[in-house]
Scaffold this motif. Structure first.
Motif, PDB file in Angstrom:
ATOM      1  N   ALA A  91       0.302  10.717 -12.038  1.00 40.61           N
ATOM      2  CA  ALA A  91      -0.722  10.361 -13.011  1.00 40.61           C
ATOM      3  C   ALA A  91      -1.958  11.200 -12.690  1.00 40.61           C
ATOM      4  O   ALA A  91      -2.769  10.821 -11.836  1.00 40.61           O
ATOM      5  N   GLU A  92      -2.041  12.375 -13.325  1.00 39.37           N
ATOM      6  CA  GLU A  92      -3.103  13.339 -13.049  1.00 39.37           C
ATOM      7  C   GLU A  92      -3.106  13.710 -11.563  1.00 39.37           C
ATOM      8  O   GLU A  92      -2.146  14.311 -11.093  1.00 39.37           O
ATOM      9  N   ALA A  93      -4.122  13.348 -10.790  1.00 45.71           N
ATOM     10  CA  ALA A  93      -4.196  13.785  -9.390  1.00 45.71           C
ATOM     11  C   ALA A  93      -3.673  12.744  -8.413  1.00 45.71           C
ATOM     12  O   ALA A  93      -3.868  12.866  -7.205  1.00 45.71           O
ATOM     13  N   ARG A  94      -2.966  11.710  -8.924  1.00 42.49           N
ATOM     14  CA  ARG A  94      -2.422  10.656  -8.067  1.00 42.49           C
ATOM     15  C   ARG A  94      -0.918  10.515  -8.310  1.00 42.49           C
ATOM     16  O   ARG A  94      -0.397  10.938  -9.347  1.00 42.49           O
ATOM     17  N   ILE A  95      -0.251   9.916  -7.327  1.00 45.20           N
ATOM     18  CA  ILE A  95       1.145   9.501  -7.493  1.00 45.20           C
ATOM     19  C   ILE A  95       1.175   7.992  -7.324  1.00 45.20           C
ATOM     20  O   ILE A  95       0.779   7.464  -6.278  1.00 45.20           O
ATOM     21  N   GLN A  96       1.619   7.293  -8.358  1.00 47.08           N
ATOM     22  CA  GLN A  96       1.644   5.836  -8.322  1.00 47.08           C
ATOM     23  C   GLN A  96       3.053   5.319  -8.075  1.00 47.08           C
ATOM     24  O   GLN A  96       4.017   5.835  -8.640  1.00 47.08           O
ATOM     25  N   LYS A  97       3.134   4.300  -7.230  1.00 49.88           N
ATOM     26  CA  LYS A  97       4.398   3.614  -6.960  1.00 49.88           C
ATOM     27  C   LYS A  97       4.421   2.361  -7.834  1.00 49.88           C
ATOM     28  O   LYS A  97       3.508   1.533  -7.771  1.00 49.88           O
ATOM     29  N   GLY A 136       5.732  14.536 -13.221  1.00 50.77           N
ATOM     30  CA  GLY A 136       6.972  14.143 -12.572  1.00 50.77           C
ATOM     31  C   GLY A 136       7.175  12.653 -12.390  1.00 50.77           C
ATOM     32  O   GLY A 136       6.230  11.882 -12.197  1.00 50.77           O
ATOM     33  N   THR A 137       8.454  12.247 -12.433  1.00 46.77           N
ATOM     34  CA  THR A 137       8.885  10.861 -12.256  1.00 46.77           C
ATOM     35  C   THR A 137      10.007  10.859 -11.225  1.00 46.77           C
ATOM     36  O   THR A 137      10.844  11.758 -11.224  1.00 46.77           O
ATOM     37  N   ALA A 138      10.032   9.853 -10.343  1.00 49.78           N
ATOM     38  CA  ALA A 138      11.100   9.745  -9.342  1.00 49.78           C
ATOM     39  C   ALA A 138      11.469   8.277  -9.161  1.00 49.78           C
ATOM     40  O   ALA A 138      10.711   7.374  -9.521  1.00 49.78           O
ATOM     41  N   PHE A 139      12.647   8.049  -8.572  1.00 49.85           N
ATOM     42  CA  PHE A 139      13.159   6.696  -8.325  1.00 49.85           C
ATOM     43  C   PHE A 139      13.750   6.657  -6.928  1.00 49.85           C
ATOM     44  O   PHE A 139      14.558   7.527  -6.574  1.00 49.85           O
ATOM     45  N   ASP A 140      13.354   5.671  -6.115  1.00 48.52           N
ATOM     46  CA  ASP A 140      13.817   5.603  -4.726  1.00 48.52           C
ATOM     47  C   ASP A 140      14.928   4.592  -4.509  1.00 48.52           C
ATOM     48  O   ASP A 140      15.294   4.300  -3.365  1.00 48.52           O
ATOM     49  N   GLY A 141      15.476   4.051  -5.594  1.00 47.04           N
ATOM     50  CA  GLY A 141      16.482   3.008  -5.485  1.00 47.04           C
ATOM     51  C   GLY A 141      15.926   1.643  -5.822  1.00 47.04           C
ATOM     52  O   GLY A 141      16.669   0.733  -6.201  1.00 47.04           O
ATOM     53  N   ARG A 142      14.606   1.493  -5.714  1.00 46.79           N
ATOM     54  CA  ARG A 142      13.938   0.234  -6.055  1.00 46.79           C
ATOM     55  C   ARG A 142      12.700   0.426  -6.913  1.00 46.79           C
ATOM     56  O   ARG A 142      12.387  -0.386  -7.763  1.00 46.79           O
ATOM     57  N   HIS A 143      11.975   1.503  -6.658  1.00 51.98           N
ATOM     58  CA  HIS A 143      10.685   1.717  -7.313  1.00 51.98           C
ATOM     59  C   HIS A 143      10.657   3.053  -8.042  1.00 51.98           C
ATOM     60  O   HIS A 143      11.347   3.997  -7.664  1.00 51.98           O
ATOM     61  N   LEU A 144       9.808   3.107  -9.053  1.00 49.73           N
ATOM     62  CA  LEU A 144       9.503   4.362  -9.716  1.00 49.73           C
ATOM     63  C   LEU A 144       8.248   4.966  -9.096  1.00 49.73           C
ATOM     64  O   LEU A 144       7.332   4.241  -8.702  1.00 49.73           O
TER      65      LEU A 144
END
Length: 212
Positions: A72-78, A60-68
């Protein structure tokens, strides 16, 4: 529950050097999609790909208005989309079994594929705030106009609008046979952008008018 066939408006790709499309998001102008070792951008009007960010991009990929935000496997990177720099990292609630990702009102929503769950989490530390159960494998997740939608992918694939309090399915769009959805995001208007998994495609699907 209202049920109807999904209307595919447009297909993009397959793209060079993209074996699989995972999560998708939309920044108001470009679609971003997870392409394994990078997050790639796509102009949905011209159909042309643009720049990409080198980063593990498996789901999954998301966007908060400024950041993606990128699973990435077992982590979520900002990630800063301008520099490509990873700003922070939190544990993903499914421990590597995570799928869709969406941003809504300051929180992240994360699909857990085989567990058939959607988790609402704190984007700063990954704390799970609540969980919604589904009866299908969950892939993409999207919030638009106060509506929670998620995609499924098993033997077949569909898009579901669900009650965010109970998980009850309120509306269902059935994809054509063999057309799976690996990621999901709305453009805020009448389109959903859907990752096409190993087809290497991104598809635009018509979003039904919002119900009163």
């Amino acid at each position: 529950m209202k049920k109807a066939p999904a209307e595919i408006i447009r297909e993009y790709g397959p793209f060079p050097d993209v074996e699989q499309v995972g999560g998708v998001s939309f920044d108001g102008r470009n679609v971003w999609f997870a392409a394994g070792d990078r997050i790639a951008s796509l102009d949905p009007e011209s159909g042309k790909t643009g720049r990409s960010i080198a980063a593990p991009a498996h789901a999954g990929t998301a966007f908060d208005g400024r950041h993606l935000f990128q699973i990435a496997e077992a982590r979520i990177q900002k990630i800063d989309p301008e520099s490509g720099k990873v700003l922070s990292s939190i544990p993903a609630p499914g421990g590597g079994g995570d799928s869709g990702l969406a941003w809504a009102e300051g929180l992240l929503w994360v699909g857990e594929y085989r567990a058939c769950k959607i988790h609402q989490i704190d984007p700063d530390n990954g704390t799970v705030l609540r969980t919604i159960e589904s009866n299908r494998f969950v892939t993409g997740v999207s919030w638009v106009d106060g509506e929670l939608w998620h995609a499924t992918w098993d033997d077949d694939s569909d898009l579901r609008r669900i009650d965010p309090a109970t998980g009850e399915v309120l509306e269902l769009l059935e994809m054509p046979p063999g057309t799976g959805i690996s990621g999901l995001e709305s453009d805020g208007g009448d389109r959903f952008f859907c990752g096409g998994g190993r087809s290497g495609k991104v598809r635009a699907v018509r979003r039904p008018p919002r119900r009163p």
